[in-house]
Motif scaffolding. Structure first.
Motif, short mmCIF file in Angstrom:
data_model
loop_
_atom_site.label_atom_id
_atom_site.label_comp_id
_atom_site.label_asym_id
_atom_site.label_seq_id
_atom_site.Cartn_x
_atom_site.Cartn_y
_atom_site.Cartn_z
N SER A 1 -0.06 5.14 -0.59
CA SER A 1 -1.27 5.33 -1.41
C SER A 1 -2.34 6.12 -0.68
O SER A 1 -3.28 6.60 -1.31
CB SER A 1 -1.84 3.96 -1.81
OG SER A 1 -2.12 3.17 -0.66
N PRO B 1 -2.36 10.15 -2.18
CA PRO B 1 -2.11 10.04 -3.63
C PRO B 1 -1.64 11.33 -4.28
O PRO B 1 -0.97 11.30 -5.31
CB PRO B 1 -3.47 9.60 -4.18
CG PRO B 1 -4.47 10.06 -3.16
CD PRO B 1 -3.77 9.95 -1.84
N GLN C 1 1.12 1.93 -10.71
CA GLN C 1 -0.07 1.50 -9.98
C GLN C 1 0.09 0.07 -9.44
O GLN C 1 -0.39 -0.25 -8.35
CB GLN C 1 -1.29 1.55 -10.92
CG GLN C 1 -1.65 2.96 -11.38
CD GLN C 1 -2.06 3.86 -10.23
OE1 GLN C 1 -2.73 3.43 -9.30
NE2 GLN C 1 -1.64 5.11 -10.29
N ARG D 1 1.76 -2.51 -7.54
CA ARG D 1 2.78 -2.57 -6.49
C ARG D 1 2.88 -3.97 -5.90
O ARG D 1 3.13 -4.14 -4.71
CB ARG D 1 2.46 -1.54 -5.40
CG ARG D 1 2.48 -0.11 -5.92
CD ARG D 1 1.94 0.87 -4.93
NE ARG D 1 2.03 2.23 -5.46
CZ ARG D 1 1.46 3.29 -4.90
NH1 ARG D 1 0.73 3.14 -3.80
NH2 ARG D 1 1.59 4.48 -5.44
N GLN E 1 2.44 11.74 -4.47
CA GLN E 1 3.27 10.64 -4.94
C GLN E 1 4.49 11.14 -5.72
O GLN E 1 5.61 10.70 -5.50
CB GLN E 1 2.45 9.69 -5.81
CG GLN E 1 1.28 9.03 -5.10
CD GLN E 1 1.72 7.99 -4.10
OE1 GLN E 1 2.31 6.98 -4.45
NE2 GLN E 1 1.44 8.23 -2.83
N LEU F 1 0.83 -1.20 0.00
CA LEU F 1 0.00 0.00 0.00
C LEU F 1 0.87 1.25 0.00
O LEU F 1 0.49 2.28 -0.52
CB LEU F 1 -0.93 0.00 1.22
CG LEU F 1 -1.98 -1.12 1.25
CD1 LEU F 1 -2.87 -0.97 2.47
CD2 LEU F 1 -2.82 -1.13 -0.03
#
Length: 323
Positions: free
Chosen positions: A25, A28, A95, A97, A31, A22
């Motif tokens: 995240s 967002p 996206q 991960r 990032q 995670l």
């Protein structure tokens, strides 16, 4: 029927093939900002520690046990951050991960081995300072090249078999629930939160290993510095006391940063586990502390700064061309 339901988790955990990080995240919108911050820090860590390794190897005045261990420590820091940061940078750009079960175990293993090595090298550095200040006449005899190499080798290899078995035990536990890992790398606390079986035994083992690898080295370092400070205070010369304190204070700062965050992370009870706090502490000892270490050791060390000023002009293209 009841026995069949009890057996389901055991069957399910064998099909687990990956975890999903995670990471960050939950924020967002930052990032890209985090990517550039961590990339800059990673480059600083690589450049700073590489510079220490080069200078301690090429400068004759730094051919002493203290700088031998500092060179080992700098190489270790490069390896240590490279276990986690490149993967973190990659995850911030994509996206997907996912990390395979084997890759997660491998990352945890190397992270634990290098973390244990760092604890031991910091202890060896404290012992070197203890002998230099408390036994100055015997220092050349005690801290021989042979002993330095033996100590360094022992620091590098002693954690390998212990953490190999320990990592195997952790990943042999049943994982039958969600596979979302609320962290940015495969550390012990977040992985254990995904275990659906009883983790009491493995938690006790964590405390035992932490006692051997973290607590005992930390107490040895504290004991060394109690003796060191006591000896420094007895020195008749104020300049001698100042020089002794300057060479030891940088090491003490690094010890406090690394051991402090590590002890809080691994020795706190599972009931007080917080994913957010754990990620913050992990950032501190995996990224922030390795970035600060070269600055702490270099800027507070007059001998190193002198060697650095001699070394940097050699890299000047104009001077090289004239020669």
């Amino acid at each position: 029927m009841e026995s069949t339901e009890q057996n389901l988790p055991q069957k399910n955990h064998t099909t687990l093939v990956e975890f999903i990080f995670l990471g960050f995240s939950d924020v967002p919108n930052v990032q890209e900002f985090l990517f550039w911050v961590f990339l800059i820090i990673y480059v600083i860590i690589l450049m700073g520690n590489s510079l220490i390794i080069i200078i301690t190897n090429v400068e004759p005045s730094l051919k002493t046990p203290m700088y031998f261990f500092l060179g080992n420590f700098s190489f270790l820091e490069i390896c240590y951050v490279s276990v986690t940061v490149p993967r973190l940078l990659t995850d911030l750009c994509r996206q997907n991960r996912n990390i395979s079960f084997v890759a997660c175990a491998t990352q945890m293993y190397f992270f634990l081995v290098l973390g244990a090595t760092e604890c031991l090298i910091l202890t060896a550095m404290a012992y070197d300072r203890y002998v230099a200040i408390c036994r100055p006449l015997l220092y050349p005899t005690i801290m021989s090249n042979r002993l330095c190499i033996q100590l360094a080798a022992g620091c590098w290899v002693s954690g390998i078999p212990v953490h190999m078995g320990f990592t195997y035990l952790i990943f042999s536990l049943p994982f039958c629930g969600p596979n979302q890992l609320n962290h940015f790398f495969c550390d012990i606390p977040p992985v254990l939160t995904l275990v659906c079986g009883d983790t009491w035994m493995i938690e006790m083992l964590i405390y035992v290993i932490a006692l051997l690898v973290v607590t005992i080295p930390f107490l040895l370092i504290l004991g060394s510095y109690v003796r060191i400070i006591s000896t420094i205070l007895k020195l008749p010369s104020a300049s001698g006391r100042q020089k002794a304190f300057s060479t030891c204070s940088s090491h003490l700062m690094v010890v406090a940063l690394f051991f402090g965050s590590g002890i809080i992370t691994y020795l706190k009870p599972k009931s007080s586990y917080s994913a957010g706090a754990d990620k913050f502490l992990s950032l501190f000892y995996t990224i922030v502390t390795p970035m600060l270490n070269p600055m702490i050791y270099c800027l507070r060390n007059k001998d190193f700064m002198k060697a650095l000023r001699k070394f940097l002009p050699k890299l000047s293209p104009d001077k090289t061309a004239r020669q």
